[in-house]
Design an enzyme around this catalytic site. Structure first.
Site: not given
Length: 631
Positions: A78, A155-156, A243, A270-272, A296, A301, A319, A321
């Site tokens: 993504t 979607r998520i 987001t 669990c996005a950014r 996550d 990182e 991370h 996901g």
């Protein structure tokens, strides 16, 4: 389109073997090399037109600018945080991703995080592994009846909503359940549904959410009641974010918003990394304002600051996901299919995109008229644009896009809306026509300044302006640009730097018009006598009129065929022999010849010639005006 010239593709991160196989079966040469340094990556790309990465490879501006043949970067996943979109766009390199490939995996991880937060499963597991039996310590909470707030309904976010509703998570405090067996049928006993009713169990199965673009009606279709952002904080027992990471969403959960939250709120990201202010989260955990967090993703990182990871009420993952076999297979398969389809010139459905930053006030609400922006990978139109220049200046027309980070379906072009339908059999000849009319205008008006007006006419061209306008710009700039090749990816960016304004509008066909009147493309220089009109005859772009002088039949516009165009009085019988003589002197062959109808006492003449003339000065002595062009 140059993007169909792919021959060799480098895969620089670990991908499912199906990716390589699909590429090779599609006729592409594939090289797989992982863990490359920047210098090694640049060296490998010198003879590659395509690059496929996951999140490990950093496609920086240095890498992009050092490549000579690179045309397409594919991100099997993504986010495109690891690709310098501005540098890629400027150089005309297409960036694609596969946002739908890992949506289910990310949604399932989010749901798992929510359940683990509610019941402290990881902490209890760690305690058991240490030989302890601490039943009282790990008192949990039920999800049934709790309020879940979802920020970003892509979607998520949607998948999370539908799954968590099955746990009875709701949108507002609900009334007590109906007594068991209430309303039983006297003759047959309770129905199957009634049999499982129980006091205090029946709850609303909705969740609340916020997305500045998606309509309340759409979110209601998957059970989410939209609530203004400032009202969400005090309502939620759990908050999960889905987001993009943009200036508008960085630190979305911060000291101020945590203070507005219900005491004991639990947070999932669990996005950014960076959407949740990590310092503010730690302070909220220490004070008890936040009862727990599941992370996550992190700002850095792997995180060097271990304060959050080591906190007893924080669940963390490295991370993960998209780290499922299914997601990796889908992402590898989807990006490979996109590459092969591009090579074959196939039309890829559902690749519309747009960009617009969602501007947030201090209170957290978007500015009036602003749209949510998504970081690469959204449903219906959306795109990543993680740099400072406004979208209009960077050449993408803004579309209404959802705020969720993963809205687009398969086959996504992150930085080139013009390519949305450029490969469509219907659109291809219109793209050629637009480029031809742009080249014609550049030659005719002599590097025009001011405003170029692009007008589409006819029902089937109603939504085509966003892909035809960049093609007009390609024609306008192709001969003028020397430093970089102009294409549909970088056209709007480059034209803005020339000071030339290009506008797009649509006009419906006049009632009763038939034939070419139903669909027309007009390119004109505002405030000046330069207007060219064309349409597509079958699959051939044709010129219909110049400044109102109509050609019957129309003039075919063939790629690679130079055209000499001049205007003169029709009463001079020596005109044509003179012009043929000038062609002979220049050793240029006449391949075709057409004239327009008389307009304002003059006629336009169009000659198809074997090559461009070295000079038009001899011609201008016999004509009102003359120019030549090819595209």
């Amino acid at each position: 389109m140059a993007f169909a010239d792919l021959r060799k593709v480098l895969i620089s991160d670990s991908l499912d073997p199906c990716c390589r196989k699909i590429l090779q079966d599609g006729g592409l040469q594939v090289v797989e090399k992982q863990n490359l340094s920047k210098e090694e990556l640049i060296a490998e790309l010198q003879d590659c037109e395509g690059l496929i990465v996951r999140s490990g490879t950093k496609v920086t501006s240095d890498v992009i600018n050092a490549t000579k043949k690179l045309q397409v970067v594919g991100r099997a996943g993504t986010g495109v945080d690891n690709v310098d979109l501005e540098a890629a766009t400027r150089k005309g390199i297409l960036v694609m991703n596969t946002p739908s490939g890992n949506s289910l995996s990310a949604a399932e991880l989010t749901c798992g995080m929510i359940m683990c937060l509610a019941r402290q499963i990881p902490q209890a597991t760690a305690s058991m592994k240490n030989g302890k039996w601490e039943r009282k310590k790990f008192m949990g909470t039920e999800l049934n009846g709790k309020i879940l707030g979802i920020l970003g309904l892509g979607r998520i976010g949607r998948e999370v909503a539908t799954r968590m509703q099955s746990f009875g998570m709701k949108d507002r405090p609900a009334s007590r359940g109906l007594p068991a067996f209430q309303g039983r049928l006297s003759s047959t006993g309770p129905t199957a549904h009634q049999l499982f009713l129980h006091p205090f169990v029946v709850q609303s199965l909705e969740t609340i959410g916020y997305d500045p673009i998606i309509s309340p009606e759409v979110s209601a279709s998957f059970g989410v009641q939209q609530v203004p952002l400032e009202e969400i904080w005090p309502l939620c027992d759990f908050i999960t974010v889905h987001t993009p990471l943009l200036p508008s969403t960085t630190g979305l959960l911060n000291d101020s918003t945590f203070a507005q939250c219900k005491k004991g709120v639990r947070v999932v990201n669990c996005a950014r990394g960076g959407i949740v202010d990590e310092g503010a989260l730690l302070r909220a955990l220490q004070s008890g304002q936040c009862a727990g967090a599941a992370l996550d993703v992190f700002t850095e990182e792997p995180p060097r600051n271990r304060a959050l990871v080591d906190h007893e009420n924080v669940i963390s993952c490295p991370h993960l996901g998209a780290s499922t076999k299914e997601a990796q297979s889908r992402c590898g398969e989807e990006i490979a299919i996109q590459f092969v389809d591009m090579v074959k010139g196939k039309s890829l459905a559902g690749v519309a995109l747009g960009v617009k930053e969602c501007g947030w006030h201090d209170g957290g609400m978007p500015e009036e008229g602003s749209l949510g922006a998504a970081i690469a990978g959204f449903h219906t139109p959306a795109v990543a644009w993680p740099f400072s220049s406004p979208p209009a200046a960077l050449g993408l027309t803004a579309l209404s896009v959802p705020f969720g980070e993963d809205q687009r379906g398969p086959g996504r072009r992150v930085n080139a809306q013009a390519l949305t339908s450029a490969f469509s059999p219907h659109t291809k000849p219109w793209i050629g026509l637009a480029e031809a009319l742009g080249a014609l205008m550049q030659a005719w008006a002599g590097s025009p300044k001011g405003t170029i007006q692009v007008v589409t006419q006819g029902l089937s061209l109603k939504n085509s302006g966003n892909c035809l306008t960049p093609a007009v710009i390609v024609g306008l700039l192709k001969d003028a640009s020397r430093q970089v090749e102009v294409n549909l990816v970088n056209a709007k960016l480059l034209v803005n730097e020339t000071g030339l304004n290009v506008t797009t509008s649509h006009s419906p066909a006049a009632p009763g018009e038939q034939g070419c009147g139903e669909c027309l493309l007009t390119v004109a220089l505002a405030g000046a006598p330069y207007q060219a009109v064309g349409w597509v005859q079958g699959t051939m772009p044709v010129l219909q009129a110049l400044n109102g002088a109509v050609f019957r039949p129309e003039v075919p516009l063939q790629r690679g065929l130079p055209l000499l165009m001049f205007r003169a009085h029709p009463s001079n019988p020596a005109m044509l022999p003179t012009m043929i003589g000038l062609l002979k002197e220049a050793e240029v062959q006449l391949l075709s010849y057409q004239t327009s109808m008389v307009s304002d006492g003059e006629t336009w003449h169009v000659m198809g010639i074997s090559s461009l003339l070295p000079s038009l000065e001899p011609w201008k002595q016999h004509t009102t005006e003359a120019f030549q062009f090819h595209f």
